[in-house]
Scaffold this active site. Structure first.
Site, mmCIF file in Angstrom:
data_model
loop_
_atom_site.group_PDB
_atom_site.id
_atom_site.type_symbol
_atom_site.label_atom_id
_atom_site.label_comp_id
_atom_site.label_asym_id
_atom_site.label_seq_id
_atom_site.Cartn_x
_atom_site.Cartn_y
_atom_site.Cartn_z
ATOM 1 C CE LYS A 182 -2.220 -2.030 35.681
ATOM 2 N NZ LYS A 182 -2.889 -0.745 36.342
ATOM 3 C CB SER A 227 -5.778 -0.017 34.305
ATOM 4 O OG SER A 227 -4.750 0.341 34.998
ATOM 5 C CB SER A 282 -5.804 1.568 38.192
ATOM 6 O OG SER A 282 -6.369 2.107 36.879
#
Length: 387
Positions: free
Chosen positions: A43, A120, A144
């Site tokens: 990420k 996210s 997330s």
């Protein structure tokens, strides 16, 4: 809001920078590499020396230097044999559960392209779901890891808050931020756990708590109850007890959002006011609200958080809690803005249970609804953190 859909969840692929730094700790190689040849998607909040970190926003990229150090979580996974295959798209500052990004595109959910991928950590989730990576490294503040795992049919673990260092990365709300990961199978998930969770303890659970009221509230209630019946027939749910979490009485979503919002503004408010970055409209609205949270609001929310944490910790003791991960399947892209905001509140009522108390939560992709993945979670008491 218009959505730019991209099939490729990678913002930076490993072959885009032939001169990238060696991200490993340069330890001498050992025969024990449990993640050997597994592909790792990271990420775009984790710093990696020599590669930019955008945190999902081009103004962040333009106003921050290229990192010179790498997150210890990334180093640990690479030292264990994982192969870096790319940094993945994230929602702006990780402040969303939708998986959308107006600047870099929205990763396409391969199982349900007409639905939100979940944020996210959406990019890392899609990379695994699409077979482009074996391990999707992400973060979980408000859900997330858990939410995109549910929407993409993945196993996803949010560990106890604080057991994994959050060094060399972009934070959101420090008292909630956790490193987490997503995989297609439990074996890979467990292999990553052995690397990142350095302290391993054997824990036995004498009771299974079934959160009936939350299960009754979700859209996939019937599917979850069928799964529970299967487990009963296999003898997995011996000594089960009905359990009730009144998220409305505990003001779970409200308490979480207040504390998270105050921490976000403390973390990023000065930069936002100075640089005036462009955010997606929904994120912009939430950030403006963060700036209005008062000290009194925070004090009340902290008291509520502590009361809830004390209660849930005492209830769990030697038990494992079974509860839904989300209110149902992922929302359609065409969902009305007001409906999506209401859905977010329902979602955070569920995700705030582990979030407020810092509990570990494992999502299991055990069912589908209307052809879309969903499932349930196992939650246990907080692990003891040894320093």
């Amino acid at each position: 809001m218009k959505h730019s859909i991209v099939q490729n969840p990678f913002l930076i692929s490993s072959d885009q920078d032939a001169n990238r730094a060696d991200f490993s700790s340069k330890k001498e190689s050992t025969a024990d590499q449990p993640l050997k040849s597994l592909c790792l998607a990271v990420k775009d909040l984790f710093h990696m020396a020599g590669l930019p970190t955008t945190a999902g926003n081009p103004t962040w990229l333009a106003t921050h230097s290229i990192p010179t150090q790498t997150s210890s979580s990334v180093i640990a996974l690479l030292d264990a044999g994982a192969e870096f295959c790319g940094k993945t798209i994230t929602d702006e500052l990780a402040y969303s559960l939708n998986g959308q990004n107006i600047h870099y595109g929205t990763p396409e959910n391969p199982s349900t392209p007409d639905r939100l991928p979940g944020g996210s950590s959406s990019g890392s989730a899609i990379a695994v779901s699409a077979g482009l990576a074996d391990i999707g490294l992400g973060t979980d503040t408000g859900g997330s890891i858990r939410v995109p795992s549910s929407y993409n049919g993945l196993f996803g673990l949010r560990p106890t808050h604080g057991v994994i260092e959050m060094d060399n990365m972009v934070g959101l709300a420090p008292s909630f931020d956790t490193v987490g990961w997503m995989t297609k199978d439990l074996k890979t998930l467990a292999s990553v756990a052995k690397v990142l969770l350095k302290e391993s303890t054997e824990t036995s659970f004498n009771k299974v708590l079934i959160c009936d009221n939350l299960i009754d509230q979700v859209a996939h209630s019937s599917e979850l109850k069928k799964q529970l019946d299967v487990w009963r027939q296999k003898g997995f749910l011996t000594n089960e007890t009905p359990f009730h979490i009144d998220t409305q009485a505990w003001k779970a979503s409200e308490t979480f959002r207040t504390l998270q919002g105050a921490e976000i503004w403390c973390e990023h408010g000065e930069w936002i006011e100075a640089e005036k970055p462009v955010f997606a409209p929904d994120i912009q609205i939430r950030l403006e609200w963060c700036a209005t949270i008062s000290a009194d609001d925070v004090a009340i929310a902290k008291q509520q958080r502590q009361a809830f944490t004390d209660w849930i910790q005492s209830e769990l003791k030697d038990s494992v809690l079974i509860m839904p991960t989300t209110p149902g399947l992922s929302p359609l892209f065409e969902i009305d803005v007001d409906e999506l905001a209401e859905y977010r509140n329902q979602l955070m009522d569920i995700t705030a249970v582990a979030g407020l108390a810092g509990l570990p939560q494992l999502h299991l992709p055990v069912c589908e609804l209307e052809g879309a993945p969903c499932g349930l979670s196992l939650v246990v008491r907080k692990a003891v953190i040894l320093h």
